[in-house]
Motif scaffolding. Structure first.
Motif, PDB file in Angstrom:
ATOM      1  N   ALA A 244     -64.016  88.643  27.410  1.00 47.98           N
ATOM      2  CA  ALA A 244     -63.921  88.048  28.736  1.00 47.98           C
ATOM      3  C   ALA A 244     -62.593  88.435  29.371  1.00 47.98           C
ATOM      4  O   ALA A 244     -61.564  88.446  28.693  1.00 47.98           O
ATOM      5  CB  ALA A 244     -64.049  86.526  28.643  1.00 47.98           C
ATOM      6  N   GLY A 270     -67.957  79.932  24.911  1.00 44.82           N
ATOM      7  CA  GLY A 270     -66.895  79.435  25.766  1.00 44.82           C
ATOM      8  C   GLY A 270     -65.553  80.042  25.419  1.00 44.82           C
ATOM      9  O   GLY A 270     -65.337  80.502  24.293  1.00 44.82           O
ATOM     10  N   THR A 271     -64.641  80.013  26.377  1.00 49.89           N
ATOM     11  CA  THR A 271     -63.321  80.613  26.202  1.00 49.89           C
ATOM     12  C   THR A 271     -62.238  79.545  26.199  1.00 49.89           C
ATOM     13  O   THR A 271     -62.451  78.402  26.606  1.00 49.89           O
ATOM     14  CB  THR A 271     -63.027  81.621  27.331  1.00 49.89           C
ATOM     15  OG1 THR A 271     -62.940  80.912  28.582  1.00 49.89           O
ATOM     16  CG2 THR A 271     -64.125  82.669  27.434  1.00 49.89           C
ATOM     17  N   ASP A 273     -59.771  79.277  28.078  1.00 50.83           N
ATOM     18  CA  ASP A 273     -59.345  78.855  29.416  1.00 50.83           C
ATOM     19  C   ASP A 273     -60.455  78.115  30.170  1.00 50.83           C
ATOM     20  O   ASP A 273     -60.350  77.891  31.367  1.00 50.83           O
ATOM     21  CB  ASP A 273     -58.842  80.036  30.237  1.00 50.83           C
ATOM     22  CG  ASP A 273     -59.926  81.058  30.553  1.00 50.83           C
ATOM     23  OD1 ASP A 273     -61.003  80.996  29.921  1.00 50.83           O
ATOM     24  OD2 ASP A 273     -59.698  81.919  31.419  1.00 50.83           O
ATOM     25  N   ARG A 275     -63.976  78.772  30.481  1.00 54.68           N
ATOM     26  CA  ARG A 275     -65.139  79.431  31.052  1.00 54.68           C
ATOM     27  C   ARG A 275     -66.301  79.455  30.057  1.00 54.68           C
ATOM     28  O   ARG A 275     -66.083  79.558  28.856  1.00 54.68           O
ATOM     29  CB  ARG A 275     -64.787  80.857  31.473  1.00 54.68           C
ATOM     30  CG  ARG A 275     -63.920  80.945  32.723  1.00 54.68           C
ATOM     31  CD  ARG A 275     -63.520  82.370  33.028  1.00 54.68           C
ATOM     32  NE  ARG A 275     -62.458  82.842  32.139  1.00 54.68           N
ATOM     33  CZ  ARG A 275     -62.077  84.107  32.050  1.00 54.68           C
ATOM     34  NH1 ARG A 275     -62.682  85.034  32.761  1.00 54.68           N
ATOM     35  NH2 ARG A 275     -61.087  84.437  31.238  1.00 54.68           N
ATOM     36  N   TYR A 277     -69.764  81.585  29.278  1.00 53.82           N
ATOM     37  CA  TYR A 277     -70.459  82.831  29.574  1.00 53.82           C
ATOM     38  C   TYR A 277     -71.856  82.829  28.976  1.00 53.82           C
ATOM     39  O   TYR A 277     -72.106  82.219  27.930  1.00 53.82           O
ATOM     40  CB  TYR A 277     -69.693  84.025  28.987  1.00 53.82           C
ATOM     41  CG  TYR A 277     -68.531  84.501  29.825  1.00 53.82           C
ATOM     42  CD1 TYR A 277     -68.665  85.553  30.721  1.00 53.82           C
ATOM     43  CD2 TYR A 277     -67.289  83.888  29.714  1.00 53.82           C
ATOM     44  CE1 TYR A 277     -67.593  85.997  31.484  1.00 53.82           C
ATOM     45  CE2 TYR A 277     -66.211  84.318  30.476  1.00 53.82           C
ATOM     46  CZ  TYR A 277     -66.371  85.379  31.357  1.00 53.82           C
ATOM     47  OH  TYR A 277     -65.311  85.812  32.116  1.00 53.82           O
ATOM     48  N   PRO A 290     -69.473  83.430  34.851  1.00 56.83           N
ATOM     49  CA  PRO A 290     -69.197  82.269  33.990  1.00 56.83           C
ATOM     50  C   PRO A 290     -69.190  80.953  34.757  1.00 56.83           C
ATOM     51  O   PRO A 290     -68.890  80.915  35.951  1.00 56.83           O
ATOM     52  CB  PRO A 290     -67.800  82.586  33.429  1.00 56.83           C
ATOM     53  CG  PRO A 290     -67.161  83.422  34.496  1.00 56.83           C
ATOM     54  CD  PRO A 290     -68.272  84.258  35.072  1.00 56.83           C
ATOM     55  N   ILE A 292     -67.465  77.159  35.069  1.00 57.44           N
ATOM     56  CA  ILE A 292     -66.060  76.769  34.982  1.00 57.44           C
ATOM     57  C   ILE A 292     -65.946  75.299  34.587  1.00 57.44           C
ATOM     58  O   ILE A 292     -66.571  74.426  35.201  1.00 57.44           O
ATOM     59  CB  ILE A 292     -65.329  77.003  36.318  1.00 57.44           C
ATOM     60  CG1 ILE A 292     -65.528  78.450  36.789  1.00 57.44           C
ATOM     61  CG2 ILE A 292     -63.856  76.685  36.182  1.00 57.44           C
ATOM     62  CD1 ILE A 292     -64.986  79.492  35.837  1.00 57.44           C
ATOM     63  N   THR A 293     -65.143  75.019  33.558  1.00 61.48           N
ATOM     64  CA  THR A 293     -64.816  73.649  33.181  1.00 61.48           C
ATOM     65  C   THR A 293     -63.321  73.428  33.407  1.00 61.48           C
ATOM     66  O   THR A 293     -62.609  74.314  33.858  1.00 61.48           O
ATOM     67  CB  THR A 293     -65.171  73.368  31.718  1.00 61.48           C
ATOM     68  OG1 THR A 293     -64.236  74.063  30.868  1.00 61.48           O
ATOM     69  CG2 THR A 293     -66.569  73.837  31.387  1.00 61.48           C
ATOM     70  N   SER A 316     -65.350  70.020  26.723  1.00 55.72           N
ATOM     71  CA  SER A 316     -64.113  70.674  27.122  1.00 55.72           C
ATOM     72  C   SER A 316     -62.923  69.844  26.663  1.00 55.72           C
ATOM     73  O   SER A 316     -63.004  68.617  26.515  1.00 55.72           O
ATOM     74  CB  SER A 316     -64.077  70.836  28.645  1.00 55.72           C
ATOM     75  OG  SER A 316     -62.801  71.246  29.074  1.00 55.72           O
TER      76      SER A 316
END
Length: 454
Positions: A244, A270-271, A273, A275, A277, A290, A292-293, A316
Motif C-alpha cells: 500500500a 488493513g494497514t 495508518d 486504511r 484494502y 481503500p 478509511i478508519t 481500529s
C-alpha cells in the motif's frame, strides 16, 4: 436469529460486545453493544448445538474461564443465559476451536501451561491433555481419512494453518502444514520455502486458498509493508507482493472473497495508518477502496452478510468497530476465508481443491518473462509456467552478439509458475536474450529479452 444475515461479536479487553447486521446493539438495554463481562479474551466462536435446553451459543475463553452465552435475539433482547467452566490451574491461551466429527461436536482450547482442554457437546464433559511444556499458541482442525481431529502449535512457532497444497497419491488424506517460525521463515511440511522472499517480520497467520484459481492452494500472509501470495514452492503469484502506498506496515491479517463477483478473488486487509484494502489477484484495488478508519487496523477484517450485501468489519486502534456495507450482493459461495482463523468455528484450515488445467502449450510463451525488467539491481527473476512433464530445464543467457553469458538450471514444477534468479551484479548494461530449453518430456523452447541497466 435465523434471519439469514450475520450477527457480529467482538472482544474488547475482557468484555464481549454484540451487534445486529445493521449495526444496532443485540441487547436493547445496552445501546453501545455491551453483552457480557470477563468472557472474551480471544475471537468469539459459535456452536449451533443444543445445550441445557438452548440452541446456538457464542463460545468464549478468557483467563481461566470458558463461557457459553445464549441470546434470544429479538426486539427485547437483554442479558444472556450463560454456562461457565473454570480451569483449576493455568489460563487459556487460544481461541476455542469447534469441531463436528461425524455428528459429534467437540470444543477445544489451549492453555498457557501446555494443555488442551476438550469439551464434548452437549454434555460438556471435560478432558484435559498435556501436550507440551510450552504455552499453546494456535489450534486448527485436522482432517485425515474420514475423521477430524485437532492440531496445535506451541510457542516454539509463531503461526500455522493446515491445507491441501500438495496433491495426494495415497488413499489416506494427510494434511499439509504451513508454519511461520519465530524467526519469520515460512515452512511447508517442514521445508523452508521463503528463502528468496527477503522477509523481516511476518505479522499475520497464513491463509491457504486457491487465490488465482489454477487448481492449487496458495499461501497468503502479511509481512513488513507488503501482502505476499506464494505457491507451494515459494514463488510469488503474479501481482504480488502488494505494498500500500506510503505505509510502513500491513498490520492486519487477510480475509479472502470474490466481493464484487467478477471472478477474481480479493484479499482484504488493513494497514497501520487505518486504511482497509480489497486487492484482487488481477493486481487491481477494488472500486471504492481503500476504506478509511481513524486508527491503525489490528484485527483481521471480517467479511459478513449485512442485509443481503457484502459487509466488511474491522476494529481500529481509535477504539471504534467499523462496519462497511458494499453495493455487491452477498454470496456465501464466494467467501473462502471469512475472518481470523477462517470461520466462526476457528478451523484455521482449508482442504478444498480442484484439479489444475493442463491443456495448451507445455511452455506458454505469454507466461515466460523476467521481473523486474529493466533490471536495475543485483538480480532479476526469470519466470515461466510449466504445463507438462519434463526432467530438466536449461536457461541460456546470451548477449546480442550470440555469446553465451551463463547457463542457469530451472525448476520443473508442473502446473505452477517457476522462478529462477539471475545474478547480474557483474553484468554490464545492455540487452540480453534468455532461451529456455526443455528436456526429458516436452521439447519446447521460449525466449525473452532482458534489459540490464546499471
Amino acid at each position: 436469529n435465523s434471519n439469514q444475515f450475520d450477527e457480529i461479536f467482538v472482544n474488547v479487553k475482557d468484555s464481549l460486545f454484540g451487534f445486529r447486521d445493521n449495526g444496532n446493539s443485540i441487547r436493547v438495554d445496552m445501546p453501545n453493544g455491551y453483552l457480557y463481562d470477563s468472557s472474551a479474551g480471544f475471537i468469539p466462536g459459535f456452536t449451533g448445538s443444543t445445550i441445557s435446553g438452548n440452541t446456538n451459543y457464542i463460545v468464549c475463553a478468557k483467563n481461566d474461564l470458558f463461557t457459553l452465552l445464549h441470546f434470544d435475539i429479538d426486539s427485547v433482547t437483554t442479558a444472556p443465559f450463560f454456562l461457565r467452566y473454570e480451569l483449576q490451574s493455568g489460563s487459556f491461551s487460544t481461541p476455542v476451536l469447534l469441531i463436528n466429527n461425524l455428528g459429534t461436536e467437540t470444543m477445544h482450547a489451549g492453555t498457557g501451561n501446555g494443555r488442551i482442554v476438550n469439551f464434548t457437546v452437549p454434555a460438556l464433559n471435560v478432558t484435559i491433555d498435556t501436550v507440551s511444556a510450552l504455552p499453546i499458541r494456535q489450534l486448527a482442525s485436522r482432517f485425515e481419512s474420514t475423521s477430524t481431529t485437532r492440531a496445535y502449535i506451541d510457542n516454539s512457532h509463531k503461526y500455522f494453518a493446515l491445507g491441501n497444497l500438495v496433491k495426494k497419491t495415497t488413499f489416506d488424506f494427510i494434511p499439509d502444514t504451513v508454519l511461520v517460525t519465530n524467526d519469520n521463515k515460512i515452512l511447508l511440511n517442514g521445508k523452508i520455502i521463503s528463502a528468496d522472499l527477503g522477509l523481516n517480520t511476518v505479522y499475520s497467520s497464513p491463509v491457504l486458498v486457491d487465490l488465482n484459481k489454477d487448481g492449487n492452494q496458495d499461501i497468503i500472509f502479511t509481512a513488513d509493508n507488503k501482502v505476499f501470495a506464494i505457491n507451494r514452492y515459494g514463488v510469488l503469484l503474479d501481482h504480488f507482493p502488494f505494498s500500500a502506498p506510503n505505509v510502513n506496515r500491513i498490520s492486519s491479517g487477510c480475509s479472502i472473497a470474490d466481493i464484487n463477483s467478477d471472478g477474481t478473488n480479493d484479499v482484504v486487509f488493513g494497514t497501520v495508518d487505518g486504511r482497509v484494502y480489497a486487492y484482487g489477484n488481477d493486481g487491481r484495488v477494488l472500486d471504492g477502496f481503500p476504506l478509511i478508519t481513524g486508527g491503525g487496523i489490528r484485527s483481521t477484517p471480517a467479511i459478513i452478510n449485512t442485509g443481503g450485501y457484502f459487509g466488511i468489519l474491522v476494529y481500529s486502534m481509535d477504539g471504534y468497530l467499523y462496519g462497511y456495507k458494499t453495493p455487491w450482493t452477498y454470496d456465501s459461495a464466494k467467501v473462502i476465508w471469512a475472518n481470523y482463523l477462517r470461520d466462526k468455528f476457528h478451523s484455521n484450515s482449508n482442504f478444498s481443491s480442484t484439479a489444475p488445467s493442463v491443456s495448451g502449450s507445455c511452455l506458454p510463451s505469454d507466461k515466460v518473462y523476467n521481473w523486474p525488467n529493466p533490471a536495475y539491481g543485483k538480480s532479476t527473476n526469470i519466470r515461466y509456467f510449466l504445463n507438462g512433464d519434463v526432467s530438466g530445464i536449461s536457461i541460456k543467457i546470451m548477449d546480442l552478439s550470440g555469446e553465451l553469458v551463463t547457463t542457469l538450471a530451472g525448476t520443473t514444477n508442473k502446473g505452477f509458475d517457476n522462478e529462477v534468479p539471475w545474478d547480474i551484479s557483474n553484468v554490464q548494461s545492455g540487452i540480453y536474450i534468455a532461451v529456455l530449453e526443455l528436456s526429458g518430456g516436452c521439447s519446447e523452447t521460449a525466449s525473452i529479452k532482458i534489459a540490464v541497466v546499471k
